[in-house]
Write a protein that holds these residues in place. Sequence first.
Motif, PDB file in Angstrom:
ATOM      1  N   LYS A  81       0.805  -1.226   0.000  1.00 15.06           N
ATOM      2  CA  LYS A  81       0.000   0.000   0.000  1.00 15.06           C
ATOM      3  C   LYS A  81       0.835   1.271   0.000  1.00 15.06           C
ATOM      4  CE  LYS A  81      -0.519  -0.307   5.077  1.00 15.06           C
ATOM      5  NZ  LYS A  81       0.050  -1.673   5.228  1.00 15.06           N
ATOM      6  N   TYR A  82       2.124   1.144   0.188  1.00 17.04           N
ATOM      7  CA  TYR A  82       2.994   2.318   0.231  1.00 17.04           C
ATOM      8  C   TYR A  82       3.585   2.683  -1.132  1.00 17.04           C
ATOM      9  CZ  TYR A  82       2.865   1.418   5.268  1.00 17.04           C
ATOM     10  OH  TYR A  82       2.461   1.198   6.553  1.00 17.04           O
ATOM     11  N   LEU A  83       3.527   1.752  -2.085  1.00 17.86           N
ATOM     12  CA  LEU A  83       4.103   2.001  -3.407  1.00 17.86           C
ATOM     13  C   LEU A  83       3.400   1.099  -4.416  1.00 17.86           C
ATOM     14  CD1 LEU A  83       6.230   3.310  -5.228  1.00 17.86           C
ATOM     15  CD2 LEU A  83       7.886   1.602  -4.450  1.00 17.86           C
ATOM     16  N   TYR A  84       2.568   1.714  -5.259  1.00 21.78           N
ATOM     17  CA  TYR A  84       1.797   0.901  -6.195  1.00 21.78           C
ATOM     18  C   TYR A  84       1.344   1.739  -7.384  1.00 21.78           C
ATOM     19  CZ  TYR A  84      -2.254   3.134  -3.924  1.00 21.78           C
ATOM     20  OH  TYR A  84      -3.155   4.054  -3.428  1.00 21.78           O
ATOM     21  N   LEU A  85       0.832   1.037  -8.401  1.00 25.93           N
ATOM     22  CA  LEU A  85       0.270   1.701  -9.568  1.00 25.93           C
ATOM     23  C   LEU A  85      -1.212   1.920  -9.301  1.00 25.93           C
ATOM     24  CD1 LEU A  85       1.170   2.616 -12.453  1.00 25.93           C
ATOM     25  CD2 LEU A  85       0.125   0.503 -13.286  1.00 25.93           C
ATOM     26  N   ASN A  86      -1.592   3.174  -9.207  1.00 22.89           N
ATOM     27  CA  ASN A  86      -2.978   3.539  -8.893  1.00 22.89           C
ATOM     28  C   ASN A  86      -3.887   3.175 -10.068  1.00 22.89           C
ATOM     29  OD1 ASN A  86      -5.419   4.812  -8.344  1.00 22.89           O
ATOM     30  ND2 ASN A  86      -4.464   6.612  -7.439  1.00 22.89           N
ATOM     31  N   PRO A  87      -4.847   2.275  -9.876  1.00 25.68           N
ATOM     32  CA  PRO A  87      -5.706   1.857 -10.992  1.00 25.68           C
ATOM     33  C   PRO A  87      -6.633   2.959 -11.490  1.00 25.68           C
ATOM     34  CG  PRO A  87      -6.481   0.920  -8.920  1.00 25.68           C
ATOM     35  CD  PRO A  87      -5.168   1.561  -8.619  1.00 25.68           C
ATOM     36  N   GLU A  88      -6.838   3.975 -10.665  1.00 26.74           N
ATOM     37  CA  GLU A  88      -7.754   5.048 -11.056  1.00 26.74           C
ATOM     38  C   GLU A  88      -7.164   5.947 -12.134  1.00 26.74           C
ATOM     39  OE1 GLU A  88      -9.049   7.164  -7.612  1.00 26.74           O
ATOM     40  OE2 GLU A  88     -10.004   5.416  -6.709  1.00 26.74           O
ATOM     41  N   ASN A  89      -5.849   6.194 -12.055  1.00 27.73           N
ATOM     42  CA  ASN A  89      -5.241   7.057 -13.066  1.00 27.73           C
ATOM     43  C   ASN A  89      -4.071   6.415 -13.801  1.00 27.73           C
ATOM     44  OD1 ASN A  89      -3.217   7.112 -11.149  1.00 27.73           O
ATOM     45  ND2 ASN A  89      -3.310   9.309 -10.743  1.00 27.73           N
ATOM     46  N   GLY A  90      -3.734   5.165 -13.416  1.00 29.32           N
ATOM     47  CA  GLY A  90      -2.643   4.463 -14.081  1.00 29.32           C
ATOM     48  C   GLY A  90      -1.273   5.050 -13.801  1.00 29.32           C
ATOM     49  N   LYS A  91      -1.148   5.755 -12.659  1.00 32.08           N
ATOM     50  CA  LYS A  91       0.114   6.410 -12.311  1.00 32.08           C
ATOM     51  C   LYS A  91       0.661   5.874 -10.984  1.00 32.08           C
ATOM     52  CE  LYS A  91      -0.377   9.213 -15.846  1.00 32.08           C
ATOM     53  NZ  LYS A  91       0.461   9.081 -17.055  1.00 32.08           N
ATOM     54  N   ILE A  92       1.952   6.114 -10.762  1.00 35.04           N
ATOM     55  CA  ILE A  92       2.625   5.657  -9.543  1.00 35.04           C
ATOM     56  C   ILE A  92       2.134   6.441  -8.335  1.00 35.04           C
ATOM     57  CG2 ILE A  92       4.846   5.479  -8.353  1.00 35.04           C
ATOM     58  CD1 ILE A  92       6.150   5.326 -11.159  1.00 35.04           C
ATOM     59  N   PHE A  93       1.808   5.711  -7.270  1.00 31.62           N
ATOM     60  CA  PHE A  93       1.560   6.333  -5.963  1.00 31.62           C
ATOM     61  C   PHE A  93       2.647   5.866  -5.003  1.00 31.62           C
ATOM     62  CE2 PHE A  93       0.269   5.866  -1.584  1.00 31.62           C
ATOM     63  CZ  PHE A  93      -0.128   7.159  -1.263  1.00 31.62           C
ATOM     64  N   MET A  94       3.198   6.786  -4.229  1.00 29.89           N
ATOM     65  CA  MET A  94       4.215   6.415  -3.258  1.00 29.89           C
ATOM     66  C   MET A  94       4.055   7.208  -1.975  1.00 29.89           C
ATOM     67  SD  MET A  94       8.395   6.315  -3.600  1.00 29.89           S
ATOM     68  CE  MET A  94       8.607   8.088  -3.800  1.00 29.89           C
ATOM     69  N   ASN A  95       4.070   6.485  -0.859  1.00 32.59           N
ATOM     70  CA  ASN A  95       4.164   7.096   0.463  1.00 32.59           C
ATOM     71  C   ASN A  95       5.653   7.207   0.775  1.00 32.59           C
ATOM     72  OD1 ASN A  95       4.494   7.411   3.324  1.00 32.59           O
ATOM     73  ND2 ASN A  95       2.396   6.726   3.644  1.00 32.59           N
ATOM     74  N   GLY A  96       6.217   8.376   0.487  1.00 34.40           N
ATOM     75  CA  GLY A  96       7.662   8.549   0.551  1.00 34.40           C
ATOM     76  C   GLY A  96       8.268   8.243   1.905  1.00 34.40           C
ATOM     77  N   ARG A  97       7.591   8.649   2.973  1.00 30.37           N
ATOM     78  CA  ARG A  97       8.127   8.447   4.317  1.00 30.37           C
ATOM     79  C   ARG A  97       8.263   6.963   4.641  1.00 30.37           C
ATOM     80  NH1 ARG A  97       8.375  11.846   8.614  1.00 30.37           N
ATOM     81  NH2 ARG A  97       7.044  13.345   7.534  1.00 30.37           N
ATOM     82  N   GLU A  98       7.207   6.182   4.354  1.00 30.56           N
ATOM     83  CA  GLU A  98       7.231   4.750   4.663  1.00 30.56           C
ATOM     84  C   GLU A  98       8.217   3.986   3.777  1.00 30.56           C
ATOM     85  OE1 GLU A  98       5.896   3.259   7.175  1.00 30.56           O
ATOM     86  OE2 GLU A  98       4.918   5.069   7.906  1.00 30.56           O
ATOM     87  N   VAL A  99       8.264   4.347   2.507  1.00 35.35           N
ATOM     88  CA  VAL A  99       9.193   3.686   1.588  1.00 35.35           C
ATOM     89  C   VAL A  99      10.634   3.985   1.995  1.00 35.35           C
ATOM     90  CG1 VAL A  99      10.046   3.617  -0.792  1.00 35.35           C
ATOM     91  CG2 VAL A  99       7.580   3.604  -0.344  1.00 35.35           C
ATOM     92  N   PHE A 100      10.894   5.209   2.403  1.00 33.22           N
ATOM     93  CA  PHE A 100      12.237   5.591   2.845  1.00 33.22           C
ATOM     94  C   PHE A 100      12.676   4.734   4.026  1.00 33.22           C
ATOM     95  CE2 PHE A 100      15.391   7.989   5.139  1.00 33.22           C
ATOM     96  CZ  PHE A 100      16.139   8.625   4.162  1.00 33.22           C
TER      97      PHE A 100
END
Length: 313
Positions: free
Chosen positions: A188-207
């Motif tokens: 849930k912190y880094l995925y391809l958003n199906p609504e717009n087909g673009k990358i979503f990233m929670n930068g703090r958690e991924v870091f």
Amino acid sequence: MDVGIKGFGTYVPEKVVDNAYFETFLETSDEWISKMTGIKERRWAGEDQETSDLAYEASVKAIKDAGIKPEDIDMVIVATSTGDFPFPTVANMLQERLGLGKVATMDQLAACSGFMYSLITAKQYIASGDYQNILVVGVDKLSKITDMTDRSTAILFGDGAGAAVIGEVSEGRGIMSYEMGSDGSGGKYLYLNPENGKIFMNGREVFKFAVRIMGEASRNVVEKAGITADDVDMFVPHQANIRIMESARERLGIPKEKMSVSVNKFGNTSAASIPLSIGQELENGRIKDDDVLVLVGFGGGLTWGAITLRWGK
């Protein structure tokens, strides 16, 4: 049998996009982007270039470098998150375009860890004795799935490809140890958003995840190889963010001059990131035969992979 890289090649598109470009439509600056990410510029594919085109250019170079003919390739594994189509795969398209014959092909999706996963997969097939030359490609055209309205991610990503021919190498060379892993709870912190087909990233958690896992995985493969950090000649981390890379380097105990940095030129190119860095260091004469390399990546999934290898055919 020792399994390693027999041939190598990279490709980046001609179009250079510097940080000043983003100043024209986002509330950001070259100074901020450089300080927070280490990125100064990135390459974007042209409108007429697809992922398979980038992969093809790198593959031709790798096959030539291996000193073999295209028909000597008996499997193709492509690490990518941005295939031209859901199917056929990029690997399928490469098989036809390179004239390889009716060989096995597959795309492997582990996001930015994909090149690690693919190298490790190829090693198993070669070690089985059933295959002799496997073409592994890490390639992504992230510009087509980047949300240009999202200031936190628009600045990060670039396009490129790296290819390696995997097969039997000289005794003592090749892949010495490896590690792969995943944690689906972090998807849930880094995925391809199906609504717009673009990358979503929670930068703090991924870091937080990246800093921890890159350091741990690197130390693990060094230990598995029966060596120490002092024996490592080049540390090649996934080029996501200079702060993450520096933290991983410090955790492994590698001096700054032994870390490959190409994020400044290419940005985050996902599965192409590590091979592009290797290509840069080969070009600069900083990787030589019998050098020990530690490669480590992390990506969406969340996934990670690390490899220790001794360079040379």
